[in-house]
Write a protein that holds these residues in place. Structure first.
Motif, PDB file in Angstrom:
ATOM      1  N   ILE A 116       0.870  -1.175   0.000  1.00  0.00           N
ATOM      2  CA  ILE A 116       0.000   0.000   0.000  1.00  0.00           C
ATOM      3  C   ILE A 116       0.904   1.221   0.000  1.00  0.00           C
ATOM      4  O   ILE A 116       1.758   1.373   0.861  1.00  0.00           O
ATOM      5  N   TYR A 117       0.684   2.042  -0.988  1.00  0.00           N
ATOM      6  CA  TYR A 117       1.485   3.250  -1.114  1.00  0.00           C
ATOM      7  C   TYR A 117       0.632   4.446  -0.720  1.00  0.00           C
ATOM      8  O   TYR A 117      -0.510   4.578  -1.126  1.00  0.00           O
ATOM      9  N   GLN A 118       1.218   5.303   0.065  1.00  0.00           N
ATOM     10  CA  GLN A 118       0.505   6.506   0.469  1.00  0.00           C
ATOM     11  C   GLN A 118       0.620   7.534  -0.651  1.00  0.00           C
ATOM     12  O   GLN A 118       1.682   7.790  -1.170  1.00  0.00           O
ATOM     13  N   ARG A 119      -0.528   8.064  -1.061  1.00  0.00           N
ATOM     14  CA  ARG A 119      -0.543   9.052  -2.139  1.00  0.00           C
ATOM     15  C   ARG A 119      -1.118  10.357  -1.606  1.00  0.00           C
ATOM     16  O   ARG A 119      -1.950  10.382  -0.719  1.00  0.00           O
ATOM     17  N   ILE A 120      -0.718  11.384  -2.252  1.00  0.00           N
ATOM     18  CA  ILE A 120      -1.257  12.696  -1.920  1.00  0.00           C
ATOM     19  C   ILE A 120      -2.697  12.742  -2.422  1.00  0.00           C
ATOM     20  O   ILE A 120      -3.034  12.195  -3.458  1.00  0.00           O
ATOM     21  N   LEU A 121      -3.577  13.369  -1.674  1.00  0.00           N
ATOM     22  CA  LEU A 121      -4.991  13.429  -2.006  1.00  0.00           C
ATOM     23  C   LEU A 121      -5.229  13.996  -3.402  1.00  0.00           C
ATOM     24  O   LEU A 121      -6.035  13.471  -4.161  1.00  0.00           O
ATOM     25  N   ASP A 122      -4.523  15.037  -3.770  1.00  0.00           N
ATOM     26  CA  ASP A 122      -4.693  15.634  -5.102  1.00  0.00           C
ATOM     27  C   ASP A 122      -4.307  14.656  -6.212  1.00  0.00           C
ATOM     28  O   ASP A 122      -4.968  14.582  -7.243  1.00  0.00           O
ATOM     29  N   GLU A 123      -3.249  13.906  -5.985  1.00  0.00           N
ATOM     30  CA  GLU A 123      -2.802  12.938  -6.984  1.00  0.00           C
ATOM     31  C   GLU A 123      -3.824  11.813  -7.138  1.00  0.00           C
ATOM     32  O   GLU A 123      -4.139  11.391  -8.253  1.00  0.00           O
ATOM     33  N   LEU A 124      -4.386  11.358  -6.040  1.00  0.00           N
ATOM     34  CA  LEU A 124      -5.410  10.324  -6.083  1.00  0.00           C
ATOM     35  C   LEU A 124      -6.657  10.829  -6.801  1.00  0.00           C
ATOM     36  O   LEU A 124      -7.225  10.146  -7.650  1.00  0.00           O
ATOM     37  N   THR A 125      -7.071  12.052  -6.489  1.00  0.00           N
ATOM     38  CA  THR A 125      -8.226  12.650  -7.145  1.00  0.00           C
ATOM     39  C   THR A 125      -7.988  12.776  -8.646  1.00  0.00           C
ATOM     40  O   THR A 125      -8.873  12.467  -9.453  1.00  0.00           O
ATOM     41  N   GLU A 126      -6.828  13.183  -9.017  1.00  0.00           N
ATOM     42  CA  GLU A 126      -6.482  13.335 -10.439  1.00  0.00           C
ATOM     43  C   GLU A 126      -6.547  11.989 -11.158  1.00  0.00           C
ATOM     44  O   GLU A 126      -7.090  11.893 -12.259  1.00  0.00           O
ATOM     45  N   ASN A 127      -6.026  10.951 -10.534  1.00  0.00           N
ATOM     46  CA  ASN A 127      -6.061   9.617 -11.142  1.00  0.00           C
ATOM     47  C   ASN A 127      -7.493   9.116 -11.296  1.00  0.00           C
ATOM     48  O   ASN A 127      -7.834   8.491 -12.300  1.00  0.00           O
ATOM     49  N   ILE A 128      -8.331   9.382 -10.319  1.00  0.00           N
ATOM     50  CA  ILE A 128      -9.733   8.982 -10.404  1.00  0.00           C
ATOM     51  C   ILE A 128     -10.418   9.720 -11.550  1.00  0.00           C
ATOM     52  O   ILE A 128     -11.148   9.125 -12.346  1.00  0.00           O
ATOM     53  N   LEU A 129     -10.193  11.026 -11.658  1.00  0.00           N
ATOM     54  CA  LEU A 129     -10.809  11.821 -12.723  1.00  0.00           C
ATOM     55  C   LEU A 129     -10.343  11.370 -14.103  1.00  0.00           C
ATOM     56  O   LEU A 129     -11.136  11.330 -15.052  1.00  0.00           O
TER      57      LEU A 129
END
Length: 95
Positions: free
Chosen positions: A8-21
């Motif tokens: 499990i890698y910790q990601r920055i919230l903005d990066e996760l949101t961007e990947n989802i979008l």
């Protein structure tokens, strides 16, 4: 029972949101490419009865919209036709 290692890698919230979008955009693009009406279907001419079935309105209402310039119509001889693309472009959400 065989165990496997889970990373499990910790990601920055903005990066996760961007990947989802990005994923959602790809899925929506593929959906709209698959179900997009062809140009032929958009320019299809409909009779008055076919237009009434789509709009679910009375002949009087359709005639009023035609006379007031709300819904453009096309004549061929003594028959009146409506473009499918014109009908769907005039349908708007009211707030």
């Amino acid at each position: 029972m065989k165990s496997t290692q889970l990373n499990i890698y910790q990601r920055i919230l903005d990066e996760l949101t961007e990947n989802i979008l990005i994923g959602v955009d790809r899925k929506l693009k593929s959906y709209f490419d698959k179900y997009k009406p062809s140009k032929k279907e958009e320019d299809e001419l409909l009779t008055v009865d076919e237009t009434l079935k789509i709009l679910k309105c009375s002949k009087q209402a359709l005639w009023n919209w035609r006379k007031n310039g709300i819904l453009p119509s096309y004549r061929m001889g003594n028959r009146v036709y409506y473009k499918k693309s014109d009908i769907f472009s005039k349908l708007t959400k009211q707030e």
